[in-house]
Design an enzyme around this catalytic site. Structure first.
Site, PDB file in Angstrom:
ATOM      1  N   TYR A  24       0.790  -1.232   0.000  1.00 17.91           N
ATOM      2  CA  TYR A  24       0.000   0.000   0.000  1.00 17.91           C
ATOM      3  C   TYR A  24       0.820   1.280   0.000  1.00 17.91           C
ATOM      4  CZ  TYR A  24      -3.699  -3.297   1.119  1.00 17.91           C
ATOM      5  OH  TYR A  24      -4.571  -4.344   1.074  1.00 17.91           O
ATOM      6  N   ASN A  75     -12.696   4.651  -1.907  1.00 18.47           N
ATOM      7  CA  ASN A  75     -11.832   3.499  -1.667  1.00 18.47           C
ATOM      8  C   ASN A  75     -12.489   2.746  -0.520  1.00 18.47           C
ATOM      9  OD1 ASN A  75      -9.921   1.621  -0.951  1.00 18.47           O
ATOM     10  ND2 ASN A  75      -8.192   3.008  -1.174  1.00 18.47           N
ATOM     11  N   HIS A  81     -15.181  -5.903  -1.955  1.00 23.24           N
ATOM     12  CA  HIS A  81     -15.290  -7.298  -2.384  1.00 23.24           C
ATOM     13  C   HIS A  81     -16.414  -8.051  -1.674  1.00 23.24           C
ATOM     14  CE1 HIS A  81     -11.421  -6.066  -3.862  1.00 23.24           C
ATOM     15  NE2 HIS A  81     -11.009  -5.885  -2.629  1.00 23.24           N
ATOM     16  N   HIS A 101      -8.458   1.932  -5.826  1.00 21.24           N
ATOM     17  CA  HIS A 101      -7.716   0.945  -5.031  1.00 21.24           C
ATOM     18  C   HIS A 101      -6.234   1.269  -5.171  1.00 21.24           C
ATOM     19  CE1 HIS A 101     -11.056  -1.737  -4.138  1.00 21.24           C
ATOM     20  NE2 HIS A 101     -11.491  -1.442  -5.354  1.00 21.24           N
ATOM     21  N   LEU A 102      -5.536   1.323  -4.066  1.00 22.44           N
ATOM     22  CA  LEU A 102      -4.112   1.635  -4.096  1.00 22.44           C
ATOM     23  C   LEU A 102      -3.311   0.544  -4.792  1.00 22.44           C
ATOM     24  CD1 LEU A 102      -3.824   2.949  -0.438  1.00 22.44           C
ATOM     25  CD2 LEU A 102      -3.848   4.312  -2.528  1.00 22.44           C
ATOM     26  N   SER A 103      -3.646  -0.706  -4.509  1.00 22.56           N
ATOM     27  CA  SER A 103      -2.945  -1.836  -5.111  1.00 22.56           C
ATOM     28  C   SER A 103      -3.727  -2.336  -6.328  1.00 22.56           C
ATOM     29  CB  SER A 103      -2.786  -2.972  -4.095  1.00 22.56           C
ATOM     30  OG  SER A 103      -4.054  -3.530  -3.779  1.00 22.56           O
ATOM     31  N   ARG A 112     -10.137 -10.830  -4.262  1.00 22.52           N
ATOM     32  CA  ARG A 112     -10.085  -9.385  -4.489  1.00 22.52           C
ATOM     33  C   ARG A 112     -10.386  -9.006  -5.947  1.00 22.52           C
ATOM     34  NH1 ARG A 112      -7.710  -6.860   0.016  1.00 22.52           N
ATOM     35  NH2 ARG A 112      -6.354  -8.234   1.221  1.00 22.52           N
TER      36      ARG A 112
END
Length: 154
Positions: A24, A75, A81, A101-103, A112
């Site tokens: 993250y 976010n 999910h 989403h950061l990732s 995910r």
């Protein structure tokens, strides 16, 4: 009066910079907020930035956006999910939503790969770290107050 954009953050995002920095990043939620306010100001937006670890609170804020905001950057963290209720709230909000989403959720665990939020979002930004918030605000600014096309003089 500037258009208001709610920047809503779900569970565990209060731990940014501490929780799994390899996934993250090292920026804190405070860093994200400062940057969102700066980018928002440059786009002529008023930013209402919030974080909660509670699904019901997040739903209340989404519902509040219906009358107090012109758009949402969301976010939802792990709720993305799992939460049909958040999807339902977003569908009822009647404002454009950009999911962040950061990732890269598609390069992570299989659970995910699906987001209930995505089905109610105008757009989705994944895997770009905190830059994703900047891009989401830019996209919302264009949707909220589209620029007039420039007329070229001949």
């Amino acid at each position: 009066m500037k258009p208001v954009v709610f920047v809503l953050n779900g569970p565990n995002l209060n731990l940014l910079g501490l929780r799994e920095p390899a996934v993250y990043g090292t920026a804190t939620l405070s860093d994200v907020e400062t940057r969102a306010r700066t980018v928002g100001a440059g786009l002529g937006l008023e930013i209402d930035f919030r974080q909660t670890n509670h699904e019901g609170v997040l739903i209340d804020w989404i519902q509040e956006a219906r009358t107090k905001a012109q758009g949402i950057v969301l976010n939802a963290g792990g709720y993305s999910h799992t939460s049909v209720a958040i999807q339902d709230a977003l569908r009822g909000a009647d404002v454009p939503v950009i999911e962040v989403h950061l990732s890269n959720i598609h390069a992570r665990e299989a659970y995910r790969h699906h987001s209930f939020v995505s089905a109610a979002a105008a757009g989705v930004i994944v895997g770009l770290g905190i830059d994703g918030y900047d891009f989401a605000l830019q996209a919302l600014a264009r949707r909220i107050a589209p620029r007039e096309p420039e007329i070229l003089s001949v």
